[in-house]
Design a protein around this motif. Structure first.
Motif: not given
Length: 179
Positions: A48-52, A42-43, A108-114
């Motif tokens: 990398n969000l927005g990169k290419n 997730v990190r 603890g990554q439920s939001i990302f998973l969904m």
């Protein structure tokens, strides 16, 4: 008919397997991006969000369509093993799903998973289940329980159903890739 009610206990089995034996993760989740800790992934995704992004979206979409189409067609084609191969592929995919869910929720990554699974998973999982249904239709035609028709006649009889099921699965998989 196979559906969500059959998938849930299998996914629970996969989740339990990862919870009881975290070392099983490398066997149950064969994809490299699932091997590390979910919070690390997730990190990395956030960094990398927005990169290419456009290139990554197109690449991921292509990978999803290709992989899920292969799984769906394989699940159907393994009906030729009198349904045994179809059962194995459906079981294994259910175990993977349960393993991933438990791994991400426990970290603890439920939001990302969904956000990651729901948009395309809500379409691709039914497509794979349709592939399984087609595999079982094929297996039933091969086995021919209670039918006086020849194997060739039984296969010819189910061909329109198989084409319809696989056509529906193909549309779902294209849609999942676009999403």
């Amino acid at each position: 008919w196979i559906g969500w009610g059959h998938l849930v206990p299998i996914a629970l089995f996969g989740g339990l397997a990862v919870k009881v034996d975290p070392e099983a993760k490398s066997v149950l989740m064969p994809f490299s991006h699932l091997q590390g800790r979910p919070s690390d992934r997730v990190r990395e995704e956030n960094e990398n969000l927005g990169k290419n992004l456009e290139n990554r979206k197109a690449q991921f979409s292509g990978q999803l369509m290709t992989h899920n189409t292969q799984v769906t067609i394989t699940t159907m084609a393994l009906g030729m093993t009198y349904g045994l191969g179809t059962i194995v592929v459906l079981f294994y995919n259910g175990v993977i799903l349960g393993s991933v869910i438990v791994d991400y929720v426990a970290d603890g990554q439920s939001i990302f998973l969904m956000g990651w699974l729901l948009p395309h998973g809500s379409v691709e999982i039914p497509a794979i289940l349709l592939g399984g249904q087609a595999g079982f239709v094929l297996a039933y035609a091969l086995i021919g329980w209670g039918s006086r028709l020849t194997r060739r006649e039984r296969l010819r009889q189910v061909l329109p159903d198989l084409v319809t099921i696989i056509g529906a699965a193909a549309v779902l998989l294209i849609w999942a890739g676009i999403i």
